[in-house]
Structures are given as C-alpha cells and as structure tokens.
Design an enzyme around this catalytic site. Structure first.
Site: not given
Ligand code: GLC
Length: 753
Positions: A266
C-alpha cells in the site's frame, strides 16, 4: 535467361534470409516463445540497477520499466469504483487534465448487494475497459476487507461481512477487469478492517478466524480469480507490517496458495529494506508518504527497495535470489499487461458502461421496509412529491479518499426523481439540513456550491411545511464522503446519522404518512425512527447513474432485488467487535496514548474471532435491525420444500439441494435464494449458520423455477488451528434455505459420514 533468373532468385533469397537473421526478434520480445524463456532472456540482459529500479515507484502511481530494452513502465490507478483522475508526477494534487473524466460505477457494497455474479463480471469488464483506455496497467481494486465494525470509514469500498459472498462477488469482477489486459490489485491484504490506527496498529486474530473469515476472499481472488497482483495492507500482523510480512506474504500467499503474481505495497506501507527483500514484497509504492496526503518530493532513490537494496547487494550483505524472483514476477505481469500485444483497446463513458452503472445500482438498492406497500410511488394518486435532504443534491462520486473520482457526470437523486416523475407529478425540494457543503476532496472539485447559511430550525420548518402539503415525501439523507463519515483515513465516531437527521426524520413522520427514507451511505446506521417510517430504502453510493437507478426503483420501473451484504445492528453494542472488542484498540494502550505513531503501535485483538456479523447475531440471538441477506421486493415469492439428492454423504461426495421458487405476486422480480449450513453437533463452537451458496432467480408473475445448489465437504468444514487444516467432522448437518439469514423457508437434514 533461366540461369540468370535462378541466380538472381538465389541472391534475393539469401539477402532476405540475412535480413531476417539480423532482425530476428529477441526472445524476451518474441510472443511466440514460452513466457518462462522470455523472462529468463530479459533477466539475462538486465543490469543490477535496472532490476532494482523495477521494484519501486518512480512517480506517485508508476514504476520503472527498462527503457534500454524497451520494457515499458507500469502505470497503476485507483480505484475500485472507477478510474481516478490523473495526479501530478510526484504529488497527490490533480494534474488538471481534461481527458480523464470517467464513468463512476456504484460502490462495491452496492455491487455486493446485487448478489449477482454476472453483474459483477459486467462491472469488472466495464471498469477494466475504462482503465485500459486510460492506459493503466494495474487497477488498485477491488477492496475486499471484511466488515467487522459499522464505524470503519472504508466499508463502502468493500463487499460486506461474509467471506463466501465476498469471494463469489470478487472473482467475476477480477476476471472482468483482467479480460482487458489490466491487472487487479486485490486489497488490503489482510486485516485493514478499520481506518483508525491503520498505520500504527498490530492486529491480533486467531488462526481460525483468519482462515474462516478474513482470508477466504483473498484466497478466492488468487486461486479462482487469478488476480495478477495483491496489495498488502498498512497495519501489522504478528508485529510485521503487512506489506513486508513473512507470514502473510511468504508462508500463506506465496507458500500455501502458491501465488505467482506480484505483491504491491500500500502507499507508504513499507519501512524496512531487509523485511521488504525477504518477506515477499515485489513492488514498493508511496514510501515517505502517509498514503493520503503528505509526501516527500522525489524520494524514489531512497525507497527501501532502491539504493538501500542496491547497497546491500553490492556490499555482499544480500544475494540476488530474491531480486530475480521479484523481477521475474514483474516480467510475468508485463507479458500479461504492458507487453501484451493482444489486449483490447478499452473505452470510456460508452452507453454500455452507463448501462452497467445504472443496472448495478438498480439491482443493488435494498428495500429494507415497505409497510402498506407505499412504494413504488403510485402516480395515479400522487400528484405532488416533496424531496427533502442534502443527499438528494450532493455529489458523492467525489470524496472518500483514494476512491474519489472525477466523474464525467453524476445524476443526483433529485435530478433522477425529477426526470422520472416530473411529467406526472410536481416535484419540490427542501434542504432540510446542512451537513457538509464543501465541494472539493483530494483536489477533485465537485463544482457544487452547497452553501446554505439559514439556521437549522428554518431549514427544518421549511421541510416540514413542504412535507405537510405534498402527497408523498422522500427523505434522502444518510452519510457522505467527508472525514469521519464514509471516508478513508478516519472512522466514524458514532453509529447514528450525522447533522441531526434523526430529529428531522422524526418531524417528517408527523407531517406525512406517505413517507420514505432513502439512505445514501456505505455503512449501517442507527434508526431510532424505524417504527414510524413506513418505507426505508438503502441506496448506497451509486456513482454516475445514482439518480436514475434510485428513481427507477422508487417508480417501480425496477423491482428492487438487493439484499444486505452486512448486518444492520439496532445499536453499536450489539455488534461483536464492540461487544467483545477490541475496537478501536486495546483499552489500556489507548488510554496510554498508543497508536499515535509507528514507534508506539496499538494492538487490536479480534476477540470475537469467527463470530462476525450474522454469525454473532444468530448465535447470540441478538435481533438485528435488518439482517444480512435481507431485502424486500414489490412482489412476493414462495419457496417449495427443499429436497437433497442424498441423506448421507461421504467426505468425497457432493450433495445437491433442490427447491422451487415461485413469484406469487403481480410484478416480475428477482429473489436471491440463500443456502446456509448448520453443523448440528461439532467439537468446537460454530456459528448457528454460515452462507455456503446462493442463486439469484428472475421470475415473471406466477412463474416458478427449480433451483439446485450443490456443495461438498468444504462447505461443512471448519479450520482446525492445531492441525492447521480444514476439518469436516462426521455427523448431522442441516441446509437452511431462505431469502435472508433471518428468514429461512425450508430445511433439509443430512449426515456426513
Ligand atoms: C491509499 C489506500 C489504497 C490506495 C493507495 C493509492 O492509502 O490505502 O487503497 O489504492 O493508497 O492511493
């Protein structure tokens, strides 16, 4: 002459062959060669630096390819409900493009509420076409974290409380997206079940609950959906961050499930080079950022899998085994996506996509209550309609965090109701209350000006007056996408509706008996007014076609068939996580201020174990406000007595349950037949029933269809943590079949040998 011709032909042939020889396609670019051979050939040509560069971001949403060899970059994009607007290379801010508006599809709670696997395929295919057209290679969705608490800010992005329903609805979505040569990234593996402390918590969950509740949908996404990437979560499990976690990524995902795809972190979920190398991470994104707002400019060389990794290799502290494994996985992904010459070209905002969005909305809307059948609105009697509430006019495609979208259009509830009813009835609007008048989220501007400075009592009185003089009143309220509502990065602070809506609803029940409450939300809410409101509709966040889908149901053009993918408890304390804890974390640690930063993580123990949602309510006999699987129709259905093809089954058998469903009303409609299994005698505590099958049946008035659902022993098994395996204990079981978890219509006893 002949000799000359032959001679010249020979020369030409030799020359052509020599050219062909010079331009033979190198194996790594040769589509006719086996992928494994192409991967090895590419690896053999890449330098150490080029390999390491592929392992991490080069911009907010892209990672490096190998320019020298013509191996393309990977472009990722949020999100689960539509393709996110372009952001600046290195910022979260909007890039301001004018060609990146898209169709906003309904939130995944609404998709899950359709209980229609074919609809999920249509959804994934359409969304994948939009991502493909926007030249994206990895779609950061679907989100499939299990609904553990009604306060979780991101429940609206997920598919509810049941692992079986989530599995069955996620797989077709993944297949639909990937049919475009766009990878999905199923998230967030595996315990991101709340937003509070998501970066600073360590989840403690017993193995049985992990394997029976929290992992099954991820396993299905891998073993049935073949998701080409998986996204690791932020929080820790067994004190290792999930995106660099030996247990989750190596032992379970790549070990037990033999996963050959790519694990993506993430955004900002990595914080240790050695763990990232050894514990199964393949592609690092978002480091030096909090995953939502702040970030360090151009930190890419300092990513954990960038220079630090290169240094460890060059100093001989680590070898290149893991490196080549990671790059092999990325090259395999490339041959399915960026280097796949056979993938379609995609499309955006086509009539098909709009139709899919509208249909998912129509089939996902759940009719929770409909006393005296006051819905659908009878236009022979109703000549004036009052629409009241901020959510009738507030755009919901923007906001909520990373799933926020720049929609090409959004039909608001009021627009939809007006366009459907205006010819036959006079539709008037009153705001009723002011909630969140803002019009910008993560830089995406809604363009709305919802400012209204009138005092609350003026707004309320205006609404009540309009209600009194109207034939029918539709209240459109619920939650929204602002912080501490249905939004990423923060949880809700209470179970009730915000902005004093309960007070307004109570006043409206006195003003007019012809009254329907429409909730635009992604979570269960308290309903103190439930007895006084004749009709209640759960309308979710339905995206670009929201107003059309809602009006279609309110008018009866569509007969609602949605079923709740999660329980609506009467009060928060009735929910297992809030009764047994821990939420939002260990009490003592909370009191001691833990969870504020990563140096002081807070533990969250899932004390309720496997007893999540209806598993808890049924077993504890805590009556919910509305149950998992509940949803009414404008017609009625009758279930015939179920029969099974055997009364005793062996461990290797299958057993089939057959029953009829009949439409006993006057309108065509659809029913979701749900099959639950009860283990009548087990050596361990088990829920009183668990969903193990469902079929959606479309029936004309008077029509009857036979439904068969077949299961095998996996549907009877529980996970034995000591043996670390699934066990189906011989003994008596019962198949419970009905149209809601608390509305069983027919049962069949059988025995497992
Ligand atoms: C965010 C989210 C994830 C998302 C990523 C990119 O923090 O947790 O679901 O796809 O970052 O935006």
């Amino acid at each position: 002459m002949l000799k000359k011709f032959v001679f010249l032909s020979l020369i030409t042939l030799t020359y052509t062959a020599s050219i062909a020889q010079n331009i033979t396609t190198p194996t790594y670019l040769d589509e006719t060669k086996p992928v494994e051979q192409r991967v090895q050939d590419a690896l053999s040509r890449m330098t150490l630096e080029e390999k390491v560069a592929m392992l991490h971001a080069q911009s907010k949403f892209s990672s490096a390819g190998v320019p020298r060899l013509g191996i393309p970059e990977f472009w990722t994009t949020d999100g689960p409900h539509g393709v996110r607007a372009e952001v600046k290379w290195d910022e979260w801010d909007q890039a301001g493009w004018t060609n990146d508006s898209i169709v906003a599809f309904p939130a995944l709670t609404a998709l899950a509420a359709t209980w229609n696997k074919k609809m999920s395929w249509n959804y994934g295919k359409a969304l994948g076409e939009e991502a493909r057209y926007r030249k994206k290679d990895i779609l950061l969705g679907p989100g499939i974290n299990i609904y553990r608490t009604p306060l979780n800010g991101r429940n609206f992005e997920y598919m509810g409380e049941d692992p079986y329903l989530t599995s069955k609805m996620a797989v077709p979505y993944i297949q639909g997206v990937q049919s475009n040569g766009v990878a999905t990234s199923v998230k967030h593996f595996a315990f991101n079940n709340q937003e509070m402390f998501r970066h600073t918590s360590n989840v403690k969950v017993d193995d049985r609950a992990m394997y029976e509740i929290y992992l099954p949908a991820f396993k299905a996404a891998v073993t049935e959906g073949d998701s080409w990437t998986i996204m690791g979560a932020y929080d820790k499990y067994k004190d290792q961050y999930s995106s660099q976690n030996q247990y989750l990524l190596n032992d379970i995902l790549k070990g037990e499930w033999n996963y050959k795809g790519v694990v993506i972190s993430d955004w900002g979920a990595v914080n240790n080079t050695e763990q990232a190398i050894k514990n199964g991470l393949d592609l690092e994104f978002g480091s030096w950022t909090n995953g939502l707002s702040a970030g360090t400019k151009n930190a890419y060389d300092n990513y954990y899998l960038a220079q630090p990794y290169l240094n460890l290799i060059k100093s001989g502290k680590v070898g290149t085994k893991e490196l080549d494994d990671k790059v092999s996985r990325l090259l395999n992904l490339a041959y399915k996506t960026t280097m796949n010459k056979n993938k379609p070209f995609g499309s955006i905002a086509s009539e098909e996509h709009k139709t899919v969005a509208k249909q998912v909305g129509e089939e996902g809307i759940v009719l929770l209550k409909n006393d005296k059948n006051i819905l659908p609105i009878d236009l022979n009697k109703v000549k004036t309609i009052a629409v009241i509430g901020e959510n009738a006019i507030k755009m919901m495609t923007v906001g909520g965090g990373s799933s926020s979208l720049k929609a090409k259009y959004e039909i608001l509830p009021l627009d939809g109701i007006k366009s459907r009813f205006a010819k036959e009835a006079e539709v008037k609007f009153a705001r009723g209350y002011v909630g969140d008048p803002r019009g910008e989220y993560n830089g995406v501007k809604s363009g709305q000006d919802l400012k209204d400075d009138r005092p609350a009592d003026v707004l309320l009185n205006e609404a009540v007056d309009l209600a009194k003089k109207s034939d029918f009143v539709i209240f459109v309220g619920g939650l929204n996408k602002s912080d501490h509502q249905d939004a990423e990065g923060a949880d809700r602070k209470s179970y009730g509706l915000p902005y004093n809506q309960d007070n307004l609803i109570a006043a409206l029940t006195k003003a007019n008996k012809n009254f329907a409450v429409v909730l635009v939300s992604g979570n269960a809410v308290a309903m103190p007014w439930v007895k006084d409101v004749p009709a209640i509709v759960q309308a979710w966040y339905l995206g670009s076609e929201a107003g059309h889908s809602l009006a279609s149901v309110l008018s009866g053009d569509t007969n609602p068939s949605g079923k709740l993918p999660f329980t609506f408890p009467v009060k928060l304390e009735d929910n297992a996580a809030h009764r047994l804890g821990e939420y939002p974390g260990n009490k003592e640690e909370l009191a001691a201020g833990k969870g504020k930063n990563q140096e002081n993580p807070i533990n969250i123990s899932y004390n309720e174990g496997i007893f999540v949602g209806y598993r808890w309510h049924d077993t504890q006999k805590i009556k919910p406000q509305f149950s998992f699987g509940h949803g009414l129709s404008y017609t009625t259905f009758a279930f015939g007595k179920a029969k099974s093809d055997k009364t005793t089954m062996t461990q290797d058998d299958k057993i089939t349950f057959t029953f009829t469903v009949k439409n006993t009303g006057r309108k065509a409609g659809a029913e979701v037949a749900q099959l639950y299994i009860a283990d009548l005698k087990s050596s361990v505590p088990r829920p009183s029933k668990e969903l193990k099958g469902f079929e959606k049946v479309f029936l004309n008035p008077g029509e009857e269809k036979e439904v068969s659902i077949t299961i095998d022993k996996t549907a009877l098994s529980f996970f034995d943590a000591d043996k670390h395996s699934w066990v189906a204990e011989p003994g008596d079981f019962e198949a419970l079949i009905g149209n809601a978890s608390d509305n069983i219509q027919t049962k069949v006893k059988f025995t497992l040998q």
